[in-house]
Scaffold this motif. Structure first.
Motif, short mmCIF file in Angstrom:
data_model
loop_
_atom_site.label_atom_id
_atom_site.label_comp_id
_atom_site.label_asym_id
_atom_site.label_seq_id
_atom_site.Cartn_x
_atom_site.Cartn_y
_atom_site.Cartn_z
N PHE A 266 17.61 -7.74 -7.65
CA PHE A 266 16.19 -7.43 -7.43
C PHE A 266 15.30 -8.39 -8.22
CE2 PHE A 266 12.28 -5.07 -8.41
CZ PHE A 266 11.81 -4.88 -7.11
N GLN A 267 15.67 -8.65 -9.46
CA GLN A 267 14.88 -9.57 -10.29
C GLN A 267 14.89 -10.98 -9.72
OE1 GLN A 267 12.87 -8.62 -12.95
NE2 GLN A 267 12.09 -10.68 -12.51
N ARG A 268 16.02 -11.38 -9.17
CA ARG A 268 16.12 -12.70 -8.53
C ARG A 268 15.09 -12.80 -7.39
NH1 ARG A 268 21.33 -12.66 -8.11
NH2 ARG A 268 21.64 -13.73 -10.06
N THR A 269 14.96 -11.73 -6.62
CA THR A 269 13.98 -11.71 -5.53
C THR A 269 12.56 -11.76 -6.08
OG1 THR A 269 15.50 -10.50 -4.11
CG2 THR A 269 13.16 -10.42 -3.52
N CYS A 270 12.28 -10.99 -7.13
CA CYS A 270 10.95 -11.02 -7.76
C CYS A 270 10.62 -12.42 -8.27
CB CYS A 270 10.87 -10.01 -8.90
SG CYS A 270 10.95 -8.29 -8.35
N ASP A 271 11.58 -13.06 -8.91
CA ASP A 271 11.37 -14.43 -9.42
C ASP A 271 11.13 -15.41 -8.27
OD1 ASP A 271 11.79 -13.38 -11.95
OD2 ASP A 271 13.85 -14.14 -12.11
N TRP A 272 11.86 -15.23 -7.17
CA TRP A 272 11.71 -16.11 -6.01
C TRP A 272 10.30 -15.97 -5.42
CZ3 TRP A 272 10.63 -15.71 -0.81
CH2 TRP A 272 10.96 -16.81 -0.02
N ILE A 273 9.84 -14.73 -5.32
CA ILE A 273 8.48 -14.50 -4.79
C ILE A 273 7.46 -15.19 -5.68
CG2 ILE A 273 6.72 -12.75 -4.36
CD1 ILE A 273 9.11 -10.82 -3.78
N GLN A 274 7.60 -15.02 -6.96
CA GLN A 274 6.64 -15.63 -7.89
C GLN A 274 6.67 -17.15 -7.78
OE1 GLN A 274 7.14 -14.49 -11.99
NE2 GLN A 274 5.02 -15.04 -12.47
N ALA A 275 7.85 -17.72 -7.66
CA ALA A 275 7.97 -19.18 -7.57
C ALA A 275 7.37 -19.72 -6.27
CB ALA A 275 9.45 -19.58 -7.68
N HIS A 276 7.38 -18.92 -5.21
CA HIS A 276 6.90 -19.39 -3.91
C HIS A 276 5.58 -18.77 -3.48
CE1 HIS A 276 11.20 -20.27 -4.04
NE2 HIS A 276 10.82 -21.38 -3.45
N ALA A 277 4.95 -18.06 -4.39
CA ALA A 277 3.69 -17.37 -4.08
C ALA A 277 2.64 -18.28 -3.45
CB ALA A 277 3.14 -16.68 -5.31
N PRO A 278 2.47 -19.51 -3.91
CA PRO A 278 1.44 -20.35 -3.29
C PRO A 278 1.69 -20.66 -1.80
CG PRO A 278 2.08 -21.25 -5.41
CD PRO A 278 3.06 -20.16 -5.08
N ALA A 279 2.93 -20.53 -1.35
CA ALA A 279 3.27 -20.85 0.03
C ALA A 279 3.33 -19.61 0.93
CB ALA A 279 4.61 -21.57 0.08
N ILE A 280 3.22 -18.42 0.32
CA ILE A 280 3.35 -17.17 1.07
C ILE A 280 1.98 -16.52 1.17
CG2 ILE A 280 4.39 -14.87 1.07
CD1 ILE A 280 6.73 -16.09 -0.54
N ASP A 281 1.58 -16.16 2.39
CA ASP A 281 0.27 -15.55 2.61
C ASP A 281 0.29 -14.03 2.53
OD1 ASP A 281 -1.42 -17.96 3.41
OD2 ASP A 281 0.35 -18.16 4.69
N ASP A 282 1.42 -13.43 2.85
CA ASP A 282 1.51 -11.98 2.85
C ASP A 282 2.96 -11.57 2.61
OD1 ASP A 282 0.70 -9.31 3.18
OD2 ASP A 282 0.96 -9.36 5.36
N ILE A 283 3.13 -10.46 1.92
CA ILE A 283 4.47 -9.93 1.67
C ILE A 283 4.52 -8.53 2.27
CG2 ILE A 283 6.09 -9.18 -0.09
CD1 ILE A 283 4.96 -11.35 -1.90
N ALA A 284 5.58 -8.25 2.99
CA ALA A 284 5.78 -6.93 3.59
C ALA A 284 7.05 -6.31 3.00
CB ALA A 284 5.89 -7.04 5.10
N PRO A 285 6.90 -5.62 1.86
CA PRO A 285 8.08 -5.01 1.25
C PRO A 285 8.42 -3.68 1.90
CG PRO A 285 6.17 -4.61 -0.11
CD PRO A 285 5.70 -5.44 1.06
N SER A 286 9.69 -3.40 1.97
CA SER A 286 10.15 -2.08 2.40
C SER A 286 11.44 -1.79 1.65
CB SER A 286 10.36 -2.02 3.91
OG SER A 286 11.34 -2.92 4.32
N SER A 287 11.84 -0.55 1.67
CA SER A 287 13.09 -0.21 1.00
C SER A 287 14.11 0.24 2.04
CB SER A 287 12.87 0.88 -0.05
OG SER A 287 12.33 2.03 0.55
N PHE A 288 15.34 0.09 1.69
CA PHE A 288 16.44 0.43 2.59
C PHE A 288 16.41 1.92 2.92
CE2 PHE A 288 20.70 2.16 3.14
CZ PHE A 288 21.14 1.41 4.21
#
Length: 192
Positions: free
Chosen positions: A133-155
């Motif tokens: 999960f932390q790896r995903t959070c870090d990835w989002i932060q690293a790519h935030a300037p290129a991402i316009d919207d995030i649609a999170p959901s849980s399993f």
């Protein structure tokens, strides 16, 4: 179930008619297999000279070099991409068909082409660890300037999914069906 698709030339004719009838240039597709048809659709839109803007869902893979650029020339303005996780172990368990490096390549290319990008994320997948999960959070932060919207959901487990058909294989124990009534029928309950 089964999927059917219209021939690309028929789709282009439909788009031309709809554009004229409703005086619009904007279209949103809901095509789970656009990756397979995007190059042909893009070429047909360009050949028809239709000046449209469109968006669709898009898988990280399969895609070929140049597909995204061709889509943009044909009017693709935004994509919703099922990245789901930046953990390769979780992606493998999900049978997503891509690794985190592929998602990174796609996000960077989309940003370089000014494609609006919405990224779908899925947490709480069976077997996902805090580190995943932390790896995903870090990835989002690293790519935030290129991402316009995030649609999170849980399993969530459905009976007819691969995990629902064989939950023990995935380390899950199913309690059995619940009967919900009243307002609980329409919303999640914290103690469920």
């Amino acid at each position: 179930g089964t999927q059917e698709n219209k021939p690309v030339d028929e789709v282009v004719r439909d788009l031309a008619r709809l554009s004229e009838r409703w005086e619009t240039r904007e279209f949103v597709f809901f095509d789970t297999q656009i990756n397979l048809l995007a190059p042909a659709l893009s070429q047909a839109l360009l050949a028809a000279g239709l000046d449209l803007r469109w968006s669709d869902s898009y898988r990280v893979r399969p895609r070929e070099p140049g597909d995204l650029e061709l889509m943009v020339r044909a009017g693709c303005a935004s994509l919703t991409v099922g990245v789901e996780s930046a953990s390769d172990a979780v992606l493998k368990a999900m049978v997503k068909g891509h690794r985190s490096e592929h998602a990174t390549e796609l996000v960077r290319e989309a940003a370089s082409l000014d494609v609006m990008l919405r990224v779908n994320l899925l947490s709480s997948y069976p077997g996902e660890t805090r580190d995943d999960f932390q790896r995903t959070c870090d990835w989002i932060q690293a790519h935030a300037p290129a991402i316009d919207d995030i649609a999170p959901s849980s399993f969530y487990l459905t009976a007819d999914s691969p995990i629902g058909r064989d939950p023990e294989r995935h380390g899950l124990r199913v309690r059995g069906p619940r009967s919900l009534g009243g307002t609980d029928k329409f919303r999640k309950v914290f103690d469920s």
